[in-house]
Design a protein around this motif. Structure first.
Motif, PDB file in Angstrom:
ATOM      1  N   SER A  86     -34.249  21.935  13.410  1.00 15.77           N
ATOM      2  CA  SER A  86     -33.382  20.918  12.795  1.00 15.77           C
ATOM      3  C   SER A  86     -31.908  21.210  13.019  1.00 15.77           C
ATOM      4  CB  SER A  86     -33.630  20.831  11.290  1.00 15.77           C
ATOM      5  OG  SER A  86     -34.945  20.407  11.045  1.00 15.77           O
ATOM      6  N   ILE A  87     -31.180  20.170  13.340  1.00 14.03           N
ATOM      7  CA  ILE A  87     -29.741  20.311  13.530  1.00 14.03           C
ATOM      8  C   ILE A  87     -29.075  20.294  12.165  1.00 14.03           C
ATOM      9  CG2 ILE A  87     -27.678  19.232  14.472  1.00 14.03           C
ATOM     10  CD1 ILE A  87     -29.400  18.327  16.832  1.00 14.03           C
ATOM     11  N   ASN A  88     -28.362  21.353  11.886  1.00 13.51           N
ATOM     12  CA  ASN A  88     -27.634  21.509  10.638  1.00 13.51           C
ATOM     13  C   ASN A  88     -26.176  21.190  10.938  1.00 13.51           C
ATOM     14  OD1 ASN A  88     -26.842  22.198   8.064  1.00 13.51           O
ATOM     15  ND2 ASN A  88     -26.735  24.379   8.524  1.00 13.51           N
ATOM     16  N   SER A  89     -25.849  19.921  10.936  1.00 15.97           N
ATOM     17  CA  SER A  89     -24.542  19.491  11.405  1.00 15.97           C
ATOM     18  C   SER A  89     -23.576  19.253  10.260  1.00 15.97           C
ATOM     19  CB  SER A  89     -24.699  18.197  12.214  1.00 15.97           C
ATOM     20  OG  SER A  89     -23.515  17.905  12.893  1.00 15.97           O
ATOM     21  N   ALA A  90     -22.362  19.557  10.535  1.00 20.93           N
ATOM     22  CA  ALA A  90     -21.262  19.255   9.613  1.00 20.93           C
ATOM     23  C   ALA A  90     -20.192  18.550  10.437  1.00 20.93           C
ATOM     24  CB  ALA A  90     -20.716  20.532   9.005  1.00 20.93           C
ATOM     25  N   ALA A  91     -19.304  17.853   9.788  1.00 23.16           N
ATOM     26  CA  ALA A  91     -18.243  17.138  10.499  1.00 23.16           C
ATOM     27  C   ALA A  91     -17.247  18.147  11.052  1.00 23.16           C
ATOM     28  CB  ALA A  91     -17.561  16.142   9.572  1.00 23.16           C
ATOM     29  N   THR A  92     -17.517  18.635  12.251  1.00 26.41           N
ATOM     30  CA  THR A  92     -16.638  19.622  12.868  1.00 26.41           C
ATOM     31  C   THR A  92     -15.893  19.043  14.057  1.00 26.41           C
ATOM     32  OG1 THR A  92     -18.443  20.420  14.229  1.00 26.41           O
ATOM     33  CG2 THR A  92     -18.063  21.578  12.147  1.00 26.41           C
ATOM     34  N   SER A  93     -15.844  17.733  14.139  1.00 28.61           N
ATOM     35  CA  SER A  93     -15.087  17.085  15.199  1.00 28.61           C
ATOM     36  C   SER A  93     -13.952  16.299  14.555  1.00 28.61           C
ATOM     37  CB  SER A  93     -15.984  16.150  16.013  1.00 28.61           C
ATOM     38  OG  SER A  93     -16.387  15.052  15.211  1.00 28.61           O
ATOM     39  N   ALA A  94     -12.956  15.990  15.342  1.00 29.34           N
ATOM     40  CA  ALA A  94     -11.807  15.252  14.824  1.00 29.34           C
ATOM     41  C   ALA A  94     -12.206  13.870  14.307  1.00 29.34           C
ATOM     42  CB  ALA A  94     -10.744  15.120  15.911  1.00 29.34           C
ATOM     43  N   SER A  95     -13.213  13.265  14.934  1.00 26.80           N
ATOM     44  CA  SER A  95     -13.628  11.913  14.538  1.00 26.80           C
ATOM     45  C   SER A  95     -14.627  11.916  13.377  1.00 26.80           C
ATOM     46  CB  SER A  95     -14.267  11.201  15.732  1.00 26.80           C
ATOM     47  OG  SER A  95     -15.476  11.843  16.096  1.00 26.80           O
ATOM     48  N   GLY A  96     -15.192  13.086  13.055  1.00 29.92           N
ATOM     49  CA  GLY A  96     -16.206  13.154  12.005  1.00 29.92           C
ATOM     50  C   GLY A  96     -17.598  12.847  12.514  1.00 29.92           C
ATOM     51  N   PHE A  97     -17.821  12.960  13.818  1.00 33.59           N
ATOM     52  CA  PHE A  97     -19.133  12.702  14.429  1.00 33.59           C
ATOM     53  C   PHE A  97     -20.137  13.734  13.927  1.00 33.59           C
ATOM     54  CE2 PHE A  97     -22.211  13.100  17.944  1.00 33.59           C
ATOM     55  CZ  PHE A  97     -22.563  11.769  18.109  1.00 33.59           C
ATOM     56  N   ILE A  98     -21.278  13.263  13.395  1.00 35.21           N
ATOM     57  CA  ILE A  98     -22.306  14.144  12.835  1.00 35.21           C
ATOM     58  C   ILE A  98     -23.669  13.759  13.399  1.00 35.21           C
ATOM     59  CG2 ILE A  98     -23.443  14.939  10.737  1.00 35.21           C
ATOM     60  CD1 ILE A  98     -20.964  14.132   9.176  1.00 35.21           C
ATOM     61  N   LEU A  99     -24.426  14.756  13.845  1.00 37.30           N
ATOM     62  CA  LEU A  99     -25.797  14.540  14.304  1.00 37.30           C
ATOM     63  C   LEU A  99     -26.781  14.933  13.213  1.00 37.30           C
ATOM     64  CD1 LEU A  99     -25.994  16.019  17.921  1.00 37.30           C
ATOM     65  CD2 LEU A  99     -25.804  13.630  17.250  1.00 37.30           C
ATOM     66  N   TYR A 100     -27.861  14.160  13.098  1.00 42.12           N
ATOM     67  CA  TYR A 100     -28.996  14.474  12.233  1.00 42.12           C
ATOM     68  C   TYR A 100     -30.236  14.385  13.105  1.00 42.12           C
ATOM     69  CZ  TYR A 100     -25.622  13.150   8.620  1.00 42.12           C
ATOM     70  OH  TYR A 100     -24.504  13.046   7.839  1.00 42.12           O
ATOM     71  N   GLY A 101     -31.207  15.222  12.870  1.00 40.98           N
ATOM     72  CA  GLY A 101     -32.440  15.168  13.651  1.00 40.98           C
ATOM     73  C   GLY A 101     -32.873  16.563  14.042  1.00 40.98           C
ATOM     74  N   ASN A 102     -33.703  16.643  15.083  1.00 41.77           N
ATOM     75  CA  ASN A 102     -34.135  17.964  15.524  1.00 41.77           C
ATOM     76  C   ASN A 102     -34.487  17.968  16.998  1.00 41.77           C
ATOM     77  OD1 ASN A 102     -37.147  17.708  15.874  1.00 41.77           O
ATOM     78  ND2 ASN A 102     -36.976  17.056  13.742  1.00 41.77           N
ATOM     79  N   LEU A 103     -34.493  19.164  17.558  1.00 43.68           N
ATOM     80  CA  LEU A 103     -34.763  19.295  18.985  1.00 43.68           C
ATOM     81  C   LEU A 103     -36.249  19.348  19.302  1.00 43.68           C
ATOM     82  CD1 LEU A 103     -31.873  21.628  20.149  1.00 43.68           C
ATOM     83  CD2 LEU A 103     -32.101  19.151  20.392  1.00 43.68           C
ATOM     84  N   GLN A 104     -37.083  19.550  18.312  1.00 46.32           N
ATOM     85  CA  GLN A 104     -38.523  19.473  18.569  1.00 46.32           C
ATOM     86  C   GLN A 104     -38.884  18.041  18.956  1.00 46.32           C
ATOM     87  OE1 GLN A 104     -41.037  20.959  15.451  1.00 46.32           O
ATOM     88  NE2 GLN A 104     -42.893  20.475  16.543  1.00 46.32           N
ATOM     89  N   ASN A 105     -38.322  17.068  18.231  1.00 46.92           N
ATOM     90  CA  ASN A 105     -38.540  15.650  18.553  1.00 46.92           C
ATOM     91  C   ASN A 105     -37.576  15.146  19.610  1.00 46.92           C
ATOM     92  OD1 ASN A 105     -40.526  15.590  16.601  1.00 46.92           O
ATOM     93  ND2 ASN A 105     -39.153  14.815  15.024  1.00 46.92           N
ATOM     94  N   LYS A 106     -36.543  15.942  19.897  1.00 49.06           N
ATOM     95  CA  LYS A 106     -35.524  15.610  20.901  1.00 49.06           C
ATOM     96  C   LYS A 106     -34.759  14.335  20.558  1.00 49.06           C
ATOM     97  CE  LYS A 106     -38.467  17.721  24.316  1.00 49.06           C
ATOM     98  NZ  LYS A 106     -39.473  17.461  25.303  1.00 49.06           N
ATOM     99  N   SER A 107     -34.639  14.045  19.244  1.00 50.56           N
ATOM    100  CA  SER A 107     -33.964  12.812  18.849  1.00 50.56           C
ATOM    101  C   SER A 107     -33.539  12.875  17.385  1.00 50.56           C
ATOM    102  CB  SER A 107     -34.881  11.604  19.062  1.00 50.56           C
ATOM    103  OG  SER A 107     -36.024  11.720  18.232  1.00 50.56           O
TER     104      SER A 107
END
Length: 124
Positions: A86-107
């Motif tokens: 699972s992607i444990n994402s936080a807003a670490t980009s200037a635009s606030g782009f955040i990913l949710y999901g996981n790489l097992q499902n690749k989406s």
């Protein structure tokens, strides 16, 4: 003299217990440092929805992610980490782009302010 021996007999087992616990903790830390994420490597794909573009996810040995998103000629880098797949994402980009999901499902899904959509990647 007998009192000293009693204290030593009481203290010695306690020291042994604390020493063993400390050694177990050191061993666990070594195992974590030496572990390699099964998702390590370069992943590429795209995202779509309210905005669309390409994604590159560079997953390091420990599961740390450096991501690059491209949209309409604009490139932005963001950072995240994996917990399991699972992607444990936080807003670490200037635009606030955040990913949710996981790489097992690749989406998964993404969000950036009021914009959102889906993403998918494949391992290179």
């Amino acid at each position: 003299m007998k009192l000293r021996i009693k204290y030593l007999l009481l203290i010695f087992p306690l020291l042994m217990v604390f020493s063993c616990e400390h050694l177990d903790e050191i061993e666990r830390n070594k195992q974590q440092e030496n572990s390699t994420s099964p998702y390590m490597g370069k992943w590429s794909g795209s995202y779509s929805g309210d905005q669309s573009g390409t994604l590159i996810l560079n997953v390091g040995k420990s599961g740390y992610i450096e991501g690059i998103k491209n949209s309409q000629g604009q490139q932005e880098t963001f950072y995240s980490a994996l917990i399991g797949s699972s992607i444990n994402s936080a807003a670490t980009s200037a635009s606030g782009f955040i990913l949710y999901g996981n790489l097992q499902n690749k989406s998964g899904t993404w969000k950036m302010g009021s914009l959102n959509g889906t993403w998918s990647v494949t391992k290179n």
